[in-house]
Design an enzyme around this catalytic site. Structure first.
Site, short mmCIF file in Angstrom:
data_model
loop_
_atom_site.label_atom_id
_atom_site.label_comp_id
_atom_site.label_asym_id
_atom_site.label_seq_id
_atom_site.Cartn_x
_atom_site.Cartn_y
_atom_site.Cartn_z
N SER A 151 -15.99 49.08 -15.49
CA SER A 151 -15.75 47.65 -15.45
C SER A 151 -14.23 48.15 -16.25
O SER A 151 -13.84 49.12 -16.14
CB SER A 151 -16.33 46.44 -16.69
OG SER A 151 -16.04 45.41 -16.04
N HIS B 147 -15.33 46.43 -11.27
CA HIS B 147 -14.81 45.07 -11.08
C HIS B 147 -13.93 44.34 -11.30
O HIS B 147 -12.42 44.94 -12.47
CB HIS B 147 -15.53 44.35 -12.80
CG HIS B 147 -17.08 44.03 -12.93
ND1 HIS B 147 -17.34 43.61 -14.54
CD2 HIS B 147 -17.84 44.74 -12.64
CE1 HIS B 147 -18.08 44.36 -14.31
NE2 HIS B 147 -19.53 44.26 -13.20
N ASP C 13 -23.42 44.49 -17.43
CA ASP C 13 -23.39 44.65 -15.93
C ASP C 13 -23.89 46.53 -15.80
O ASP C 13 -23.23 46.64 -16.40
CB ASP C 13 -22.04 44.72 -15.56
CG ASP C 13 -22.42 43.91 -13.88
OD1 ASP C 13 -24.17 44.07 -13.42
OD2 ASP C 13 -21.80 44.18 -12.67
#
Length: 330
Positions: free
Chosen positions: A14, A41, A133
């Site tokens: 990310s 992401h 995440d």
């Protein structure tokens, strides 16, 4: 006893993760004997040039796959914007399903699908990123006999994702980003003398009093592992930290909506006062009360924002003294 080879590598990143991913891909050989699937992401509304970037820095072909494409070794498959990347039965699945951790694509769906489909054949790699995440996905990989790898959080630009994984999942390898490609080269292609696991997802979800920040549906909570997840009926999933952040944004919207409603009501009452002088006192008092309430909400929102900023600054100060990792150190 079946002979199993590690030949599925799933990578999640990310914030700050593209730079780390470039370094990993640059170190992989052109005959890398494994399939590589990547989730970073990205915003749904912005075209992704990540496959082009990875082709430029490394020797492996990288593509946004089509739904149903067969997976091949020595190939990098990158999740396209607004689609979860899943793998099952030798094929790519691109899912427009509910967001997880407020992202689509998200890391956990890829990791989870790989773990369920391929068990010990999977190597999960988690790079730089904010919040958490990937933690639940790494837990699934580990539970099903796979291998877990995280970038050393001391060198990650955003250490939250690898750090949270370390706190909640048994991690096999913690290495600097430049040490990940050599490690993968050692791990893939090797035959494992182990039993493949076909166990089902044993994390039972229990009802809670919470509601989903995105759709306001009822939330259930997983409670049979060290990794907590929250899931609504629609299918939105959240890790604990992401749920807290999503609720904070919902609270922000709700507070501003309340301010808007109160100030609009005050404006309406002022207009009524002008056209109905005989009701001036009553409506003026109601308008003043609404404006007073709106000011109090603005003050509350400012206080909450100040407190949040203070905690973030304190956390950053706590991290500032961490030593740099040794190259390739576990």
């Amino acid at each position: 006893m079946p002979r199993i080879t590690r030949d599925i590598v799933v990578i999640g990143a990310s914030a700050g993760g593209v730079e780390a991913l470039e370094k990993v891909v640059a170190g992989l050989p052109s005959d890398f004997p494994a399939t590589v699937c990547v989730v970073v992401h990205v915003q749904a509304s912005i075209p992704s040039r990540l496959p082009e970037i990875l082709r430029r820095v490394g020797s492996l072909p990288a593509v946004h796959p089509r739904d149903g494409s067969p997976i091949r070794k020595a190939q990098i498959y990158v999740a396209p914007p607004d689609r979860h990347l899943l793998i099952d039965d030798g094929q790519i699945q691109l899912s427009p399903g509910p967001k997880e951790n407020r992202s689509r694509p998200a890391i956990n769906p890829l990791f989870r699908s790989a773990a369920i489909a391929y068990g010990p054949r999977v190597i999960g790699v988690l790079l730089s990123g904010a919040l958490d995440d990937g933690t639940a996905g790494l837990w699934e990989i580990k539970q099903r006999g796979g291998t877990t790898v995280v970038q050393d959080p001391r060198e990650a630009r955003h250490p939250d994702m690898p750090r949270n994984a370390l706190e909640h999942v048994p991690i096999d390898h913690v290495v600097s980003v430049r040490g990940i490609a050599p490690l993968l080269a050692q791990l893939v292609g090797k035959t494992l003398n182990t039993h493949a696991t076909e166990e089902e997802d044993m994390k039972a979800f229990q009802p809670t009093l919470l509601t989903c920040p995105e759709c306001r549906g009822p939330i259930t909570e997983s409670g049979q592992s060290t990794v907590k997840e929250y899931r609504c009926r629609v299918g939105h999933r959240y890790s604990p930290e992401t749920y807290v952040e999503a609720e904070a944004e919902t609270r922000e919207r709700t507070l501003w909506a309340a301010v808007l409603a109160l100030e609009e009501a005050a404006d309406v009452m002022k207009e009524i006062v002008e056209s109905n002088p005989e009701k001036k006192r009553r409506f003026q008092e109601q308008a003043d009360n609404n404006l007073h309430a709106a000011r109090k909400i603005r003050e509350l929102r400012e206080w909450l924002t100040t407190e949040q900023s203070r905690h973030l600054i304190e956390e950053t100060d706590d991290d500032s003294g961490q030593p740099e990792p040794e190259e390739g150190a576990a």
